[in-house]
Write an enzyme that holds these catalytic residues in place. Structure first.
Site, PDB file in Angstrom:
ATOM      1  N   SER A   1      46.778  37.994  45.844  1.00 41.60           N
ATOM      2  CA  SER A   1      47.708  36.925  44.936  1.00 41.60           C
ATOM      3  C   SER A   1      48.069  37.647  43.658  1.00 41.60           C
ATOM      4  O   SER A   1      47.789  38.746  43.318  1.00 41.60           O
ATOM      5  CB  SER A   1      46.820  36.057  44.500  1.00 41.60           C
ATOM      6  OG  SER A   1      45.850  36.159  43.387  1.00 41.60           O
ATOM      7  N   LYS A   2      48.783  37.085  42.715  1.00 36.82           N
ATOM      8  CA  LYS A   2      49.375  37.619  41.721  1.00 36.82           C
ATOM      9  C   LYS A   2      48.365  37.926  40.623  1.00 36.82           C
ATOM     10  O   LYS A   2      48.223  39.030  39.955  1.00 36.82           O
ATOM     11  CB  LYS A   2      50.532  36.764  40.948  1.00 36.82           C
ATOM     12  CG  LYS A   2      51.198  37.112  39.714  1.00 36.82           C
ATOM     13  CD  LYS A   2      52.242  36.541  39.337  1.00 36.82           C
ATOM     14  CE  LYS A   2      52.863  37.108  38.012  1.00 36.82           C
ATOM     15  NZ  LYS A   2      51.807  36.987  36.781  1.00 36.82           N
ATOM     16  N   ARG A   3      47.248  36.913  40.645  1.00 38.67           N
ATOM     17  CA  ARG A   3      46.159  37.417  39.659  1.00 38.67           C
ATOM     18  C   ARG A   3      45.413  38.607  40.098  1.00 38.67           C
ATOM     19  O   ARG A   3      44.947  39.254  38.948  1.00 38.67           O
ATOM     20  CB  ARG A   3      45.235  36.099  39.764  1.00 38.67           C
ATOM     21  CG  ARG A   3      45.695  34.888  38.953  1.00 38.67           C
ATOM     22  CD  ARG A   3      44.633  33.900  38.524  1.00 38.67           C
ATOM     23  NE  ARG A   3      43.288  34.528  38.307  1.00 38.67           N
ATOM     24  CZ  ARG A   3      42.158  34.053  38.636  1.00 38.67           C
ATOM     25  NH1 ARG A   3      41.977  32.807  39.351  1.00 38.67           N
ATOM     26  NH2 ARG A   3      41.026  34.444  38.232  1.00 38.67           N
TER      27      ARG A   3
ATOM     28  N   GLY B   1      46.802  41.385  41.121  1.00 37.29           N
ATOM     29  CA  GLY B   1      47.702  42.247  40.635  1.00 37.29           C
ATOM     30  C   GLY B   1      47.317  42.476  38.977  1.00 37.29           C
ATOM     31  O   GLY B   1      47.317  43.512  38.517  1.00 37.29           O
ATOM     32  N   ASP B   2      47.458  41.094  38.512  1.00 31.39           N
ATOM     33  CA  ASP B   2      47.212  41.366  36.938  1.00 31.39           C
ATOM     34  C   ASP B   2      45.794  41.923  36.522  1.00 31.39           C
ATOM     35  O   ASP B   2      45.664  42.670  35.806  1.00 31.39           O
ATOM     36  CB  ASP B   2      47.189  39.675  36.473  1.00 31.39           C
ATOM     37  CG  ASP B   2      48.663  39.255  36.568  1.00 31.39           C
ATOM     38  OD1 ASP B   2      49.554  39.953  36.544  1.00 31.39           O
ATOM     39  OD2 ASP B   2      48.544  37.991  36.539  1.00 31.39           O
TER      40      ASP B   2
END
Ligand code: GLU
Length: 502
Positions: free
Chosen positions: A262-264, A266-267
């Site tokens: 998920s994008k999280r 990546g963050d």
């Protein structure tokens, strides 16, 4: 395959394309090219509430950047357009009507509030509300109401949806090129909405109608769509159409733990999950990745060539690709490995090409000195330092001292390598360097080594401080190569400065 292969990538423009979406597009592209077929882009924008401005342009820009452009799609009509579902609005209704007329779909008048009530009520009892054979006659639809009542409601313009009438006690047999044969008991399926009260088809109806009308032969998409396959297969059968072949690609999993990337993640992990920047999130492009590296690592997420080969050009991928080698199991995303691919791609670039890519960084970082931004100088720098670079931007850090003389010196290294007798030794080194006629790496090496041997000095006692003086640190390529590239005057000046300063 006798029929011309036609595949499609069918994203909904609800935001930026996630790297998993790019992988889906890539597999479609590879399959199409391998079989001399067409790669179609279809924009599935029937859900107007979720439409995001700019998403379609983003998708197209991302495909182009990756070097996997579509053959047919918005702005590129191949005779099957339009390619935005919102522009095909008028096409779908008749198929929904046809299914109603055949008794395979029905009108439903249940209000959103009522359905919500049922859902919550079930939840409270620890159950899930499913609209299907077991309760449809207790709900408000053309199966439970009399034909007259239904007619009156329709004529009065009451809101309705059209639902698929999932048969009871049947088995749907599905064939997936990745997963093999799957049997689904229709009793567990719900009567999905095909057509909405806003006059738009749902994803399910629009998707299969378009795949049929666009003569799509293979549907290659993410595993998250596998649960929809039973409905899709039934819709094809109900409309009397031959279904395309299906291949559901495995999920791309988080670097660690369960669940999909998920994008999280990546963050948290400091890596991009989008191909291009979107709002404040940077993409692979902005992070300095080569599109070829992104394509290469994506290709191996869920597919394997059956050999040890890891590095592929796009052409090689087209050649090697097959759906038979797509894995069933989720593919774990490995950010370290993505960097490795970039590093490998960088090493494979020609020195002139890299120098050209390096130039804007040199300028941006103020490393400019006229004689040092010539292609020749840049190429010589690049060939000395590229070995250690993963990204073009690394070349700045790695090669800074080829443009700017050091003004500070690595403290720890100085403490360890700069001895009392170092200035004296380096002053003698200056003399040696000044006596070298042809200031080439080879000549310098011969003369310095001869001198060191004559003076009976330990090699490191000379070379480490010399490197410190030239570079400001103990890193970098061969000292003799550095000397050659800096030239006699600059090298001597740097040594003098270090001796004066340290
Ligand atoms: N519009 C769907 C999506 O956003 C397409 C799924 C499919 O390929 O059938 O992914």
């Amino acid at each position: 395959m006798s029929q011309k292969v036609r595949v499609r990538f069918a994203p909904s423009p609800t935001g930026p394309l996630h790297i998993g979406g790019v992988r889906t597009a890539l597999f479609n592209y590879l399959f199409a090219k391998k079989h001399g077929g067409d790669f179609v882009l279809r924009i599935e924008d029937t859900d107007q509430n979720r439409y995001v401005e700019g998403a379609e342009d983003y998708i197209i820009a991302a495909l182009n950047w990756c070097g996997i452009p579509f053959d047919e799609g918005p702005g590129k009509d191949g005779g099957f357009g339009p390619y935005r579902q919102s522009e095909r609005k008028t096409i779908y209704k008749k198929y929904a009507d046809e299914l109603v007329a055949k008794g395979m779909a029905y009108y439903a008048f249940d209000s959103a509030e009522k359905l919500d009530f049922h859902r919550k009520d079930h939840e409270a009892k620890g159950k899930t509300f499913i609209y299907n054979w077991h309760n449809r006659l207790k709900l408000m639809n053309s199966l439970s109401l009399s034909p007259e009542e239904t007619r009156t409601r329709l004529d009065a313009g009451e809101d309705y949806v059209i639902r698929f009438k999932t048969p009871q006690d049947e088995k749907v047999v599905l064939h997936d090129l990745v997963r093999g044969t799957i049997e689904i008991d229709t009793n567990i399926l719900d009567d999905k909405v095909l057509f909405k009260s806003d006059g738009m088809p749902t994803y399910h109806l629009a998707n299969i109608v378009d795949d049929h009308l666009m003569e799509i032969t293979h549907v290659i998409r993410g595993e998250e769509w596998l649960p929809s396959l039973a409905l899709h297969q039934q819709l094809y059968d109900a409309l009397g159409w031959t279904a395309p072949q299906f291949a559901h690609l495995p999920l791309i999993m988080k670097p660690v733990g369960k669940g999909k990337l998920s994008k999280r993640d990546g963050d948290k992990g400091g890596f991009p999950v989008f191909p291009l920047a979107w709002k404040e999130a940077q993409g692979y492009r902005e992070a300095g990745y080569f599109p070829e590296a992104v394509v290469n690592f994506l290709a191996l997420l869920g597919w394997n060539p059956g050999t040890e080969q890891e590095l592929f050009t796009l052409e090689e991928l087209v050649h090697a690709f097959s759906l038979e080698r797509v894995n069933k199991a989720g593919a774990r995303f490995d950010p370290e490995k993505t960097m490795w691919y970039n590093q490998q791609m960088l090493q494979r670039k020609s020195t002139p090409a890299l120098a050209q890519l390096f130039l804007p960084f040199v300028e941006k970082h103020g490393l400019v000195a006229k004689e040092k931004t010539t292609p020749d100088y840049l190429e010589r720098v690049v060939s000395l330092i590229k070995e250690r670079a993963t990204f073009v931007s690394d070349l700045c850090e790695l090669g800074q001292y080829f443009f700017l003389a050091p003004t500070t010196y690595a403290e720890k290294a100085v403490r360890k390598q700069w001895k009392e007798d170092t200035p004296g030794i380096l002053n003698e080194v200056i003399g040696v360097l000044e006596s070298v006629d042809e200031f080439s790496s080879q000549q310098i090496e011969i003369q310095l080594k001869t001198w060191i041997a004559d003076r009976e000095l330990p090699f490191g006692k000379v070379m480490a401080p010399l490197r410190l003086a030239l570079v400001g640190d103990l890193k970098g390529p061969h000292v003799f190569d550095i000397l050659e590239l800096l030239g006699q005057t600059e090298s001597v000046a740097r040594i003098k400065r270090a001796v004066a300063q340290l």
